[in-house]
Enzyme design. Structure first.
Site, PDB file in Angstrom:
ATOM      1  N   ASP A 182      31.774  33.248  36.871  1.00 59.28           N
ATOM      2  CA  ASP A 182      31.533  34.232  37.937  1.00 59.28           C
ATOM      3  C   ASP A 182      30.832  35.549  37.610  1.00 59.28           C
ATOM      4  OD1 ASP A 182      33.387  33.066  39.550  1.00 59.28           O
ATOM      5  OD2 ASP A 182      34.962  34.131  38.885  1.00 59.28           O
TER       6      ASP A 182
ATOM      7  N   HIS B  90      43.574  35.252  40.481  1.00 64.30           N
ATOM      8  CA  HIS B  90      42.084  35.099  40.537  1.00 64.30           C
ATOM      9  C   HIS B  90      41.473  34.417  41.767  1.00 64.30           C
ATOM     10  CE1 HIS B  90      38.368  34.931  37.867  1.00 64.30           C
ATOM     11  NE2 HIS B  90      37.986  34.034  38.930  1.00 64.30           N
ATOM     12  N   GLU B  91      42.033  33.495  42.256  1.00 64.11           N
ATOM     13  CA  GLU B  91      41.415  32.905  43.673  1.00 64.11           C
ATOM     14  C   GLU B  91      41.709  33.977  44.624  1.00 64.11           C
ATOM     15  OE1 GLU B  91      39.238  30.821  43.492  1.00 64.11           O
ATOM     16  OE2 GLU B  91      39.459  30.256  41.420  1.00 64.11           O
TER      17      GLU B  91
ATOM     18  N   HIS C 259      39.318  36.736  44.871  1.00 68.18           N
ATOM     19  CA  HIS C 259      37.949  36.407  45.514  1.00 68.18           C
ATOM     20  C   HIS C 259      38.062  36.245  47.088  1.00 68.18           C
ATOM     21  CE1 HIS C 259      35.554  35.268  41.922  1.00 68.18           C
ATOM     22  NE2 HIS C 259      36.410  34.024  41.681  1.00 68.18           N
TER      23      HIS C 259
END
Lengths: 291, 291, 291, 291, 291, 291
Positions: free
Chosen positions: F175, F98-99, F102
């Site tokens: 988000d 997930h990070e 980003h």
């Protein structure tokens, strides 16, 4: 013209809710107040607290003490006695047939609690008569069938008026509201409508302590609201039809109970059974009618 | 131009509601205040409390005492006397025909209470005239027929204006609102509309103590709201038509009562009967007209 | 640019409403305050109380005393004088034609009260000019015809601008809002729309004491809301058309009044009649125009 | 009939929320209160605070002390014991099959936490039985698959009733509400509906301290509301179908667990595995069923 | 990036509104505070009071005194100076073209007030630049044409960005909101839309003292709401098109003003005229453009 | 799993908002509290104040002092450490991808701020990991392109989950909400949707001091609400598609960053560049991808 009144524990619970914000004296025991008010429904108890608080204010007291509760109870019951003396003959007939309708439907649907007493003596503030069903036990669950039977018992009073008088009265208002509540809960809370499925559409229940009295806005769409209304209407119409069928078939029994009520004012459960048994010995419409 | 005002007990009950939040002195007896205000309706009594509280504030008192209530009553009644002196001739004629319309419809529908007094002397704050029906007994139930008759009596004033003046006035506002309330309750609370059935669509009634003055949001769909509006309109239109028929047929009587009212200002029930009996001896339109 | 301002009693009543929650000193007499504020409308009076309270706070007082009210009144009136000095020529012309429009329509419709004064001197806070009609008597009833005439007088100012300047200004805002209120009340409260019938669709009026400032939710359906909007629009459009017809026919008089106003700033009722009589002697458009 | 009750930390957190506005004594340790109330859910804890506050008021104390909390806990637990003694046989059977449905679905879907205990002994106030899943670890993320499995476990109780009794009860109300909440969050908060996409339609979450209890108005259109409702319904229906398939296939196991529960009242996780292993040795319906 | 900031009297009036509920010391003179805050808009002043109150709380004072107001003003202005140093080159270019757009439209439409100053030095809290138009006189009325011209000046900044950068920024947010407010008022309050006619659809204006911060519910139907939205959109689109036409025709002037602004940061009204006169001597796009 | 956390000034501003209504001691310096809470977002800070107030209440103090803030901070940070130890392997993998999503999108879109750090160590209360972009300068304006790029960075985390796990988690909730807010503001506040044009549809912004927490009712029609929803959906879908394209093309880099994160837990900006440069030397998917 109501059925299913709260018992002494229920009344105490209701008193607890309504007493909030009212300063009561140290000698007030809500359990005792509950014991002194058989036949009172929620609105009666709220009114009682209201009256007691007004008395206390008039007497310049800082709190509402037991003496105010006692006086308020006397006052309300006195009003009831007066009310009974003052109903006219037409009203008494309507009440008698209305209660007989409740009682007869309760005896005709499979899952209703047995009738303990039917009466045309006013009870509580709002009720001009009552049909008392004896809950042989506390209930923790209700099945779909039981809810529908209960709904039919509630409609019994109004339908009896329809059949007998060809005119209908305002006396069924509370019955209709409670029946609608049951139907609406079946559709929106208990997942008991095939059309709406298992989705719930309840408003969020907040614990009493946080209740602000402000209704949360609807979370669902207008289309869903229409489907809910349609399902609630369908349940009510089908029950209406079913009760009409029951009471039309048993019109003889309906007349018999009503006439007896007008004579005796109150019929106990055993007397009621004996009455119908005698009638049944002569006819054939005493069988239980299922929906 | 109102009918059906609250009696002394009703006024006391209304005062109790409006007095909440107002600190009153130990010498205030709301029952006595009620006795001093015959002809006052709910809004008048709320206004009275308002005036008394303002007087108390102006006098720098910590509570509203009986003297303020007394002065406020005098003040309001003084205003009424002045009002009566100042109505113009056209207004007086409108009031006379309006009240005659109420009275004549009340005498023409089967279930209305007998007319006790018709008057074009202002009463309370809002009423420029009144038609007093004598309730021969307290009523605990109203049938569908009785509600429709009552609705027609309420429309009688406006319809009389329509027929006589070909113009209509603002004087019927309160009548129309109350008639609409009856029609709406028949449809949404009493299950008296075949179209909507036995389902109730009332807003939840909270006991007075918990009333926060915030309207709960509608629980039903827009489609249902449309059906309710249509049914309410239908009931109102049918009653309008019925009242029109009654007053057109009895136009002679309508003129007779109105002229007498303009002369005498007040007609008692027996005088009214005698008046119409005399007229009836000469004509033929005195029969009761049912809907 | 407003007509129909409250008289001294009306101003006192308005002050009573707005003073709630404000702690006033023992020397404050709202009747006297009302007497000192001729020409103030509701918003002006609310503003006055606001100013007085701010002055009191700045002076560290615990209550708002008469001296604050006096100072606040002086301040507001001072602002008005300044306002008048500062309007530009174009604005003054617009105001003159606007007020002449009100006055001329008031003289042309059958039921309007006689014009007592027309002025382009600012009055109250919001009004840049005013047309004062003399109520020869207090009115307790208004007929449909009278309401429509009053509505037309309100539209007179805007329509005069349309005809003369081919452009329109913000000066009619308050007139339009009040005309819309009349039209909406005719449709929803007075049963004066044939389309909507006698049903009322008013929001429940609560007595002032219980007013929480929270608007109750609409009780009627979206479809009904559309019908109400359409009827209100129709009444407004028909009145617009009628006023246009009146002022177009009497354009000569409109010019005459406006020019005179620009010269003299104020015209009294008799002068106005004389002015038009002189003009009428030469032309032929002075007849009353009915809707 | 609930699963997933808060642990001791969760209960303390809930107590903190509900205690706001209640004056508590210096000896009250909410952590200790939490420790004394295993099995209580949010509504139970709110009720506990309510009861304690009422006791304190009755004892004329200025604060709610630990002794009131202790007494209130005893009172509530006493009520529960009585409740258990008073459930009738039919209700007990419904509860047994209902809990077995939860447990069997929990053992059949791939991602559910292991079942630690199934019981038909009432716990907390509202629950007539419970199925305890042992979270082997705290979870910080839930995937779409895990949410759907959890939703299915929640539906397991109701579907077991459908299959066994052909009638359904009110006992699933809380389960259905929580399942609906999951489905609605998937659609409106987690972007897990392909139809609605990644757009969120949540109401703004305010921190607890600022919570005024007033629901913010919906920000989205009616059309969007319909799409949300349709997606929520679809998720619920598909899960309903899936659970039906699971429990129909494993009906033998469902009967076995239920019968054992009616005998023993409580089954531990290992006993449950052993029970099904024994059964599986004889049949073949013990395989995990994925959605 | 804002035009039309409040003058010192306007700022004092705004401070009066926001100070309600804040306890201020005897030495606080809001007129003086207003004098110390040139360039502040409403939100800036609300923020100022907020900051002052926080300072007072931190200093354990019972009231907000002049020293806190002084310190809060210093703090805010310090932040602004820092802000100016920190804008990047791209942002400065956007601001320059944006302000030039406002100024050039103001010089091109017939009724706009003359431009007194254009600047890309931040002012107040929210504005990164500003275009100051010199009101040669206070205005009490605005005509339809004037409102449309003002609306166009507001759109000038955004349209300049569109034309020059082919990308648009968040800097126009406040301009767009104010332009929308003008368009919406023209349609719903001033009766300036032919489609909607003279009917007003404003929400009831309550005097400040009674303002509860709760929005009254819409009185009009969804269909009317759609017509209002469509008219507002039409007015905005037509103005957008008109401004586009103006600035495209005068792109040379737009570039010239922007480049000058980036060099000098501020241009006074006379300099601006001289600048364009020089340019006009060489080209031909300096004529006034009407809508 | 959040990006763009408030800096120390932002945290102080947020604390100021949430502290309203809480009585704090003279030793409390919100600036210092802000300095002690790096990584906390708004909800964390609200929670912190909540915790501190509860501690103060438990200690029977009249105000919340610095010692309570200190203890509450320790308690919350302690919970975070525990949280990190307790995430399971699957959750850690989800957080890592997930990070990385980003970070990779931030490095691929033209206008995003440079990535300073990516980490799977929890920060604040709600975030299980974070991607820190270094704002090289404060920004006062955002262009349409920049807003869309920022929106894409927000979607990067969820889309990475989609691509890698074929399942999606609840971790993207914040988000998605923030991305939706950006899209909605572009459409309703910044005039950046061609379909809706320059009209704004924002709710009225009230200054903080007057904020009553009650949402004003929508001013626009249902049809407009639908168009807004459709535009917001379109912006989100197009961005979703764009991010999907970016991450699919650069899947190798996505794997590389994620694996490195799982090993090292934190990657600094320079390390990230070096990592991708090494990878790019071997492949060809490192080019910037524009929308």
């Amino acid at each position: 013209m109501a059925i299913d009144r709260p018992d002494v524990r229920g009344r105490e619970a209701i008193l607890k809710v309504h007493i909030k914000g009212v300063k009561i004296g140290p000698d007030v025991d809500l359990g005792k107040v509950a014991a002194l008010t058989p036949g009172f429904v929620g609105a009666d108890l709220a009114n009682l607290i209201n009256e007691a608080a007004l008395l206390s204010a008039r007497r310049n007291k800082n709190s509402v003490d037991m003496s105010e509760f006692q006086d308020a109870i006397d006052r309300i019951i006195g009003g009831l006695e007066k009310k009974n003396r003052m109903m006219n003959e037409k009203e008494k007939r309507i009440v008698a047939y209305h209660e007989s309708g409740h009682a007869l439907v309760a005896m005709s649907v499979p899952t209703a609690d047995p009738v303990n007493k039917v009466s045309i003596i006013p009870r509580g503030i709002a009720a001009l008569g009552y049909t008392q069903q004896l809950p042989t036990e506390d209930r923790y669950l209700m099945t779909r069938e039981e809810l529908l039977d209960r709904l039919c018992v509630l409609l019994g009073g109004r339908v009896a008026e329809e059949i007998i008088f060809k005119d209908i009265s305002t006396g069924a208002q509370n019955d209709l509201q409670r029946a609608t509540d049951i139907a609406r809960s079946m559709v929106t809370e208990y997942g008991m409508s095939e059309k709406l499925g298992l989705v719930t559409y309840t408003r969020e229940k907040r614990p009493l302590f946080l209740d602000t009295g402000i209704a949360p806005s609807k979370e669902y769409s207008e289309e869903t609201a229409q489907e809910i209304d349609a399902e609630v209407s369908r349940l009510m119409e089908e029950s209406h039809e079913r009760v009409r069928r029951i009471l039309t078939e048993k019109r003889g029994q309906l007349e018999l109970i009503s006439q007896t009520l007008l004579e005796k004012e109150t019929i106990l459960g055993d007397e009621l059974k004996a009455l119908l048994a005698g009638e049944a010995a002569e006819g054939k419409d005493s069988s239980t009618v299922s929906g």
